[in-house]
Motif scaffolding. Structure first.
Motif, mmCIF file in Angstrom:
data_model
loop_
_atom_site.group_PDB
_atom_site.id
_atom_site.type_symbol
_atom_site.label_atom_id
_atom_site.label_comp_id
_atom_site.label_asym_id
_atom_site.label_seq_id
_atom_site.Cartn_x
_atom_site.Cartn_y
_atom_site.Cartn_z
ATOM 1 N N MET A 1 -6.021 -12.345 0.980
ATOM 2 C CA MET A 1 -5.182 -12.924 -0.065
ATOM 3 C C MET A 1 -3.820 -13.275 0.504
ATOM 4 N N ALA A 2 -3.146 -14.209 -0.151
ATOM 5 C CA ALA A 2 -1.776 -14.545 0.220
ATOM 6 C C ALA A 2 -0.824 -13.596 -0.493
ATOM 7 N N ALA A 3 0.098 -13.032 0.250
ATOM 8 C CA ALA A 3 1.169 -12.225 -0.329
ATOM 9 C C ALA A 3 2.421 -13.089 -0.346
ATOM 10 N N GLY B 1 9.226 -15.416 3.879
ATOM 11 C CA GLY B 1 8.037 -16.245 3.971
ATOM 12 C C GLY B 1 6.882 -15.618 3.228
ATOM 13 N N VAL B 2 5.670 -16.071 3.561
ATOM 14 C CA VAL B 2 4.447 -15.523 2.976
ATOM 15 C C VAL B 2 3.633 -14.904 4.101
ATOM 16 N N THR B 3 2.615 -14.155 3.738
ATOM 17 C CA THR B 3 1.709 -13.626 4.743
ATOM 18 C C THR B 3 0.324 -13.508 4.134
ATOM 19 N N VAL B 4 -0.638 -13.097 4.951
ATOM 20 C CA VAL B 4 -2.027 -12.931 4.512
ATOM 21 C C VAL B 4 -2.412 -11.480 4.704
ATOM 22 N N PRO C 1 -5.409 -8.170 3.516
ATOM 23 C CA PRO C 1 -6.685 -7.834 2.877
ATOM 24 C C PRO C 1 -6.477 -7.577 1.384
ATOM 25 N N ALA C 2 -7.486 -7.873 0.590
ATOM 26 C CA ALA C 2 -7.365 -7.755 -0.865
ATOM 27 C C ALA C 2 -7.024 -6.343 -1.303
ATOM 28 N N SER C 3 -7.486 -5.337 -0.567
ATOM 29 C CA SER C 3 -7.240 -3.947 -0.957
ATOM 30 C C SER C 3 -5.768 -3.577 -0.922
ATOM 31 N N VAL C 4 -4.942 -4.367 -0.224
ATOM 32 C CA VAL C 4 -3.513 -4.072 -0.126
ATOM 33 C C VAL C 4 -2.834 -4.203 -1.493
ATOM 34 N N GLN C 5 -3.490 -4.868 -2.430
ATOM 35 C CA GLN C 5 -2.937 -4.961 -3.788
ATOM 36 C C GLN C 5 -2.703 -3.578 -4.390
ATOM 37 N N ARG D 1 6.178 -4.343 -6.991
ATOM 38 C CA ARG D 1 6.618 -5.198 -8.084
ATOM 39 C C ARG D 1 7.345 -6.443 -7.613
ATOM 40 N N ASP D 2 7.681 -6.497 -6.325
ATOM 41 C CA ASP D 2 8.427 -7.647 -5.812
ATOM 42 C C ASP D 2 7.563 -8.598 -4.995
ATOM 43 N N VAL D 3 6.240 -8.386 -4.998
ATOM 44 C CA VAL D 3 5.314 -9.243 -4.256
ATOM 45 C C VAL D 3 4.119 -9.566 -5.144
#
Length: 294
Positions: free
Chosen positions: A166-168, A238-241, A243-247, A252-254
């Protein structure tokens, strides 16, 4: 430099006196003073400011005391664990893991393995995939959990699961409110890359996915740690990529946005020595596969 030099230096720094440090170390003061002088000459810096009234650490000395205390404390822990293993005849089973896997099934895997056998002590080491392979061959760990496939004739690899990426993005970013983002759109954003080293690593995997889609993101900042990269995203660099589990971090700021490309996935891979027939390793692999499947 020898370990005793650090021990001598720490004793003098903590006591603030050669006399008291010598008493603590059960040695005479002149040999202790000579050892410290030799240590300073070897380093090429003064560690103490010596006056008739007081003995004070220099800036270099303060830095060395802080950093070396961490090293010797860790060494003491290792030595104590070694004694404990030797006295109880327990077996050591080392696991190396990349930090991003701690947001998935790996914590539960570790928890269950630590209680699986009273005769096995499970040790943990945070390391990226390439150092994992080196540690496996050297016998420092028995199981590696990483995210990139590296070929080595001495190492067996098993893909436990494939996780979407996912994109963060910063919470106030224009992409933050979208459900999905295309690779071409994401590639136009300034990019925070991690980990910076050692290579190859997850960063190379992500860059390879962009290249395969015909894009090259503009890397504006590199970070060695996932948490640092997320913090830089939150700061608006900037943005980064990820893994989905990092959610599960629930920052609250990302914001996390799905990437509209089936290829943007990351495997979670178990690595182990090909000649390792340990029953505990077999148990660990079976458990890891079960947990990864959910």
């Amino acid at each position: 430099m020898q370990l005793r030099h650090l021990r001598y230096f720490q004793a003098v720094a903590q006591e603030g006196s050669f006399t008291r440090a010598a008493e603590k170390l059960h040695m005479a003061q002149p040999p202790l003073s000579r050892q410290i002088r030799q240590f300073e000459e070897e380093l090429g810096v003064a560690l103490f400011e010596r006056t008739t009234r007081a003995l004070r650490l220099t800036e270099a000395g303060r830095f060395l005391l802080e950093q070396s205390s961490l090293l010797t404390a860790r060494l003491d822990e290792v030595l104590e664990a070694t004694r404990r293993l030797g006295q109880t005849q327990r077996r050591w089973f080392g696991i190396g893991f990349v930090p991003s896997t701690l947001y998935g099934f790996v914590p539960e895997l570790i928890r269950q393995l630590r209680g699986a056998d009273a005769q096995v002590e499970v040790g943990l080491a945070e390391m990226t995939t390439l150092p994992q392979l080196e540690a496996l061959k050297a016998g420092r760990i028995d199981l590696g959990i990483g995210r990139i496939l590296l070929d080595d004739p001495a190492i067996e690899r098993r893909i436990l699961m494939t996780e979407p990426l996912m994109a963060a993005v910063p919470l106030q970013h224009a992409l933050a409110g979208q459900a999905r983002v295309g690779v071409d759109r994401l590639a136009r954003e300034p990019f925070v890359l991690y980990p910076a080293r050692p290579r190859p690593n997850f960063a190379d995997h992500v860059l390879g996915l962009f290249r395969a889609a015909g894009h090259a993101p503009q890397v504006v900042q590199e970070a060695n740690e996932l948490q640092t990269a997320i913090g830089l995203v939150a700061a608006g660099l900037g943005v980064t990529v990820v893994p989905a589990s990092v959610q599960r971090l629930q920052r609250r700021d990302v914001a996390h946005v799905a990437i509209d490309a089936d290829a943007f996935v990351s495997p979670v891979i178990a690595s182990y020595r090909k000649d390792d027939r340990s029953p505990f390793l077999a148990q660990a692999l079976a458990l890891a596969e079960a947990l990864a499947k959910g």
